[in-house]
Design a protein around this motif. Structure first.
Motif, PDB file in Angstrom:
ATOM      1  N   GLU A 107      28.032  12.564   5.793  1.00 35.82           N
ATOM      2  CA  GLU A 107      29.088  11.570   5.707  1.00 35.82           C
ATOM      3  C   GLU A 107      30.356  12.017   4.980  1.00 35.82           C
ATOM      4  N   PHE A 229      33.374   7.503   2.470  1.00 37.10           N
ATOM      5  CA  PHE A 229      32.649   7.689   3.723  1.00 37.10           C
ATOM      6  C   PHE A 229      32.623   6.359   4.451  1.00 37.10           C
ATOM      7  N   THR A 235      24.107   6.596  10.661  1.00 35.25           N
ATOM      8  CA  THR A 235      23.946   7.675   9.693  1.00 35.25           C
ATOM      9  C   THR A 235      22.473   8.023   9.540  1.00 35.25           C
TER      10      THR A 235
END
Length: 412
Positions: A107, A229, A235
């Motif tokens: 990230e 981020f 993610t």
């Protein structure tokens, strides 16, 4: 569609697992040798963390070019299972550390990663200060990061569930910026002026994980220590944090099998209505230990299956290719499925363990109850009932999982 995660700095193949095992298993054995005494006396695991730091354990997922060991995700989680079998506090202590390393890869912009990866390679341990107690609003931290007027920032607030922070060199802190109300991700030295770390974790399990209070009073933060981020894109970070808990549970399952077999081998007393002249020869006792062994095998294999998906993500990063959203979704859902499927198995094994002996198995000297207490504590994190609902919603309706979530009260 593919998700453009930042390119990974990995450029070399992972080392052979045999070399990693040769390096760390003697350390795990040292940690295991002191585990019961630490548990009995509630002695914080500073010595055990120092052993891991000195051996370079925190550098496992740091790429070679930054001075690390360049291990794969599968290798990391396999080693965490072994460490969890030695002392289940240790993987949880390092959960924030490995979660931070994954966040850097997944990230954080490549231009901001290098200093932190080098610190981890040099032995720095990163702790956690994200969650807050009380009735704070969902999605907003009461811990604040304010501009200081000189190009830096000032951090103020109080956190709880600060797992591992008493053992850490740096703390990753979640805060709210006062200038625009956006979330901030802040790196603070654990010994910085204004940082106060307390050993006030009162949970009945994982008692050495240092999951208590951390306070920040007017802590100076340079601008380069504030990272950013996306909090909306898919993610791997959430799954990685969860998988540390699951690897720890798999380690507990291995410890349950180990301790049950050891208890039976040395047991001399038998019951007149038993099935053999010794406990070790009793087929009913053998059956119980066999069932415990089955749980250890299944949980380890489950963690390995999720970690293998993370290896696929790594491979794409290494090639500089975008990671498809579908793969990121699979990783998150698989971690949730693993959580839902493993918890009852491990908790059941931790109770079934006592079927191999009579009242003598309850002797506090054996500390066999720690396996249930620790497993129950781990199972309470990131409540499985909500993970099960997310998995079920996806199975029925195709709904995408949630990658970022918070705890607090809903705004009126």
């Amino acid at each position: 569609m593919p998700h453009p995660l930042p390119a990974s700095p990995f450029a070399h193949a992972a080392p052979a697992f045999s070399s990693l095992a040769e390096r760390f298993r003697p350390v795990f054995a040292q940690i295991a040798a002191g585990a019961l005494e630490r548990e009995r006396t509630r002695t914080l695991a500073h010595d055990a963390v120092a052993l891991l730091r000195d051996a370079g354990f925190g550098a496992l997922r740091v790429p070679h070019e930054h001075g690390g060991l360049g291990a794969s995700a599968s290798q990391l989680y396999a080693l965490l299972i072994e460490l969890g079998a030695a002392d289940s506090n240790l993987p949880q202590i390092l959960r924030a550390h490995f979660g931070f390393i994954e966040r850097l890869h997944a990230e954080i912009a490549p231009s901001r990663r290098a200093p932190w990866l080098r610190l981890a390679a040099q032995g720095a341990i990163f702790g956690n200060a994200a969650m807050e107690r009380g009735d704070g609003q969902l999605g907003r931290y009461r811990t604040t990061l304010a501009p200081d007027g000189a190009g830096g920032w000032r951090l103020d607030g109080e956190k709880y569930y600060s797992t591992g922070t008493l053992y850490a060199d740096w703390i990753a802190v979640s805060a709210t910026r006062t200038d625009d109300g956006s979330p901030a991700y802040v790196l603070v030295r654990a010994d910085a002026a204004g940082v106060d770390r307390l050993d006030d974790w009162h949970g009945f399990g994982q008692r050495l994980s240092a999951s208590g209070t951390t306070r920040f009073l007017d802590v100076a933060v340079p601008d380069e220590h504030v990272l950013s981020f996306s909090r909306t894109d898919p993610t791997t970070v959430t799954a990685c944090f969860q998988l540390v808990h699951l690897a720890t549970l798999a380690g507990i399952a291995r410890a349950i099998e180990r301790d049950a077999a050891a208890f039976v081998r040395r047991r001399k007393r038998v019951y007149s209505n038993g099935s053999a002249p010794t406990a070790a020869e009793d087929p009913l006792v053998q059956q119980v230990v066999g069932q415990l062994s089955g749980v250890a095998f299944v949980t380890q294999a489950t963690v390995g299956a999720v970690a293998a998906k993370l290896d696929q993500v790594d491979t794409l990063r290494q090639r500089g290719e975008a990671v498809p959203d579908a793969l990121l979704q699979d990783v998150e859902l698989d971690a949730s499925r693993a959580q839902v499927g493993m918890l009852d198995l491990v908790l059941g094994a931790a109770g079934r363990l006592f079927d191999v002996g009579g009242a003598s198995a309850l002797d506090a000297a054996h500390q066999l109850d720690r396996h249930w207490r620790n497993a129950r504590t781990l199972a309470s994190h990131n409540p499985a009932i909500y993970k099960a609902r997310i998995v079920g919603d996806h199975a029925i309706n195709g709904t995408a999982p949630t990658y970022y979530w918070s705890v607090g009260t809903r705004a009126a």
